[in-house]
Motif scaffolding. Structure first.
Motif, PDB file in Angstrom:
ATOM      1  N   ASP A  43       0.789  -1.088  -0.417  1.00 21.19           N
ATOM      2  CA  ASP A  43       0.528   0.202  -0.139  1.00 21.19           C
ATOM      3  C   ASP A  43       0.691   1.341  -0.160  1.00 21.19           C
ATOM      4  N   LYS A  44       1.642   1.565   0.892  1.00 22.54           N
ATOM      5  CA  LYS A  44       2.518   2.579   0.796  1.00 22.54           C
ATOM      6  C   LYS A  44       3.497   2.626  -0.651  1.00 22.54           C
TER       7      LYS A  44
ATOM      8  N   LYS B 246       2.101   1.964  -3.469  1.00 25.23           N
ATOM      9  CA  LYS B 246       1.623   1.533  -4.852  1.00 25.23           C
ATOM     10  C   LYS B 246       1.499   3.843  -4.140  1.00 25.23           C
ATOM     11  N   LYS B 247       0.947   3.905  -2.976  1.00 32.40           N
ATOM     12  CA  LYS B 247       1.266   6.017  -2.733  1.00 32.40           C
ATOM     13  C   LYS B 247       1.915   6.565  -3.384  1.00 32.40           C
TER      14      LYS B 247
ATOM     15  N   ASP C  43       1.671   6.392  -6.854  1.00 25.63           N
ATOM     16  CA  ASP C  43       0.791   7.414  -7.524  1.00 25.63           C
ATOM     17  C   ASP C  43       1.004   8.822  -7.455  1.00 25.63           C
TER      18      ASP C  43
END
Length: 456
Positions: free
Chosen positions: A416-417, A419-420, A423
């Motif tokens: 998740d980190k 991916k952020k 992005d």
């Protein structure tokens, strides 16, 4: 009592257990609404004898629905409940019995768990009311047009759906009127027996239904080929249906569809959340073509006779020192599932259905039966020494279960980190497009032989 994630696990592992319901709906002919004649043969190909309704699974969605605007007053709530019962009756079409059971006073073990849930629900309702007021005040300052605000007394508190409240007393009176009206005017209700067990009768709705079924099984004139159909959304109804040992038992429930849109609490429209509301009509939020279409939820049948065939192969144990009895093993399977989720027992943190807890319990159970030479239960009595053996074996692998769970959580947080971070980079990086056919397009040369490489 609910079993989290059990139904999702069941439908994925045993897909043939689930079949969609065939439903005939009323039609409009020249502006006249023609109802469905439920006295005609059932379009699902099965003629059910008895229909049992766990009414709390109907009352809650009709009084405070999640996928559509809430009823404006109590009259609309009662009409929604009547329409839901009519729809279920139209699908199942019982020929002998309709049993409607509302939760009465629960056992003490469940009261202890209900108390924390109800305090939390009351607190969340008050917080939501304050949040709606705050957002409405901000929108009014911006000049937005909003529908009139509901008075505080009109906000429905779901905690009133409990025995002893005035709301439940009024609901019981309305259901009495509804039953009498249908028995007198609906041809599909002719000749059937209707039992209404309201909140004044102690015990949970599903338990009252199961007690009735067990009493009927003990009668000398009981037909073993009776077709039972039970309506309810709780996954524990599957275990209760298996525990009856009836050969023809079906559960009807709404088809679960994740990520369904919810209406805004302020303007009542779909397509946005409350924090993103700008007031006004729906067209000011989004174009109508972009909005999700709110369709009527479909119903599905859960065929327990097919599930029994799956479990018969799953629980089979060859070369036992005694005669194998599937019905005894089925009782043991139901008993073990209570450790995965139950309103009367504390949850074991090492048992999660998503992590294969039921399959792990089956393996431990088979080892226990081979070692001890007997089943866990016998007509409702539990052999605690054999249960202790399973719990001890489970305790030996708990450390490994918790370590694997922690590793998965760390991996999820890392993904998740990352991916952020990607992005954020993609959002701020410069535009690196090339123009085809110009001097800015990168040139690519392909070499075919070693000689061409040497000539560079």
């Amino acid at each position: 009592m609910g079993v989290p994630a059990f139904f999702r696990w069941l439908s994925r592992k045993y897909p043939s257990v689930i079949v969609p319901c065939v439903e005939q709906k009323p039609v409009d002919i020249n502006g006249v609404r023609v109802p469905v004649n439920s006295a005609e043969p059932n379009p699902n190909g099965v003629e059910f004898d008895n229909l049992y309704l766990d009414m709390n699974g109907i009352i809650h969605p009709c009084t405070h629905p999640e996928d559509r605007p809430a009823p404006r007053n109590e009259d609309e709530m009662m009409i929604a409940i009547f329409d839901c019962i009519d729809r279920l009756f139209r699908i199942v079409r019982p020929r002998k019995l309709l049993y409607m059971a509302i939760d009465g006073v629960a056992p003490r073990a469940k009261m202890n768990q209900q108390r924390s849930r109800r305090f939390r629900a009351s607190k969340e309702t008050q917080e939501k009311i304050q949040e709606i007021k705050r957002i409405r005040a901000e929108l009014i300052l911006k000049g937005c047009q909003l529908p009139p605000e509901k008075p505080k007394e009109e906000h429905f508190d779901s905690n009133c759906i409990t025995p002893g409240t005035p709301f439940m007393a009024r609901l019981s009176e309305c259901l009495h009127y509804y039953v009498h009206e249908r028995l007198n005017n609906d041809p599909g209700w002719k000749g059937i027996k209707v039992i209404l067990s309201d909140a004044n009768v102690p015990g949970e709705g599903e338990h009252k239904i199961m007690d009735y079924i067990r009493r009927q099984r003990s009668q000398p004139d009981h037909d073993p080929n009776t077709q039972h159909c039970l309506c309810g959304a709780d996954a524990d109804l599957i275990m209760l249906g298996l525990a009856t040992h009836e050969p023809n038992f079906t559960i009807i429930r709404e088809e679960f569809k994740p990520n369904q849109p919810k209406p805004c609490e302020i303007c009542g429209q779909l397509g946005h959340e409350m924090k993103d509301c700008i007031g006004g009509s729906r067209s000011e939020h989004e174009k109508p073509a972009d909005l999700p279409i709110s369709a009527e939820t479909d119903f599905i049948f859960v065929r327990l006779n097919v599930l029994k065939e799956y479990l018969e192969k799953e629980l089979f144990m060859p070369n036992l020192p005694f005669k194998y009895e599937f019905e005894r093993a089925l009782d043991d399977w139901v008993f073990m599932c209570f450790f995965v989720g139950n309103d009367f027992l504390p949850h074991l943190p090492s048992l999660e259905i998503r992590e294969g807890a039921i399959d792990r319990l089956i393996r431990l159970y088979k080892d226990c039966v081979y070692k001890t030479g007997g089943y866990l239960t016998n007509s409702g009595d539990v052999n605690l020494e054999r249960v202790q053996m399973i719990m001890l074996e489970l305790g030996k692998v708990e450390d490994e279960i918790f370590k694997n769970r922690q590793q998965r959580e760390l991996q999820f947080k890392a993904r998740d980190k990352a991916k952020k971070r990607r992005d954020a980079y993609n959002e701020h990086r410069p535009n690196m497009t090339f123009l085809r056919g110009t001097q800015f397009e990168p040139q690519v040369t392909i070499f075919h032989t070693t000689t061409e490489l040497q000539n560079i």
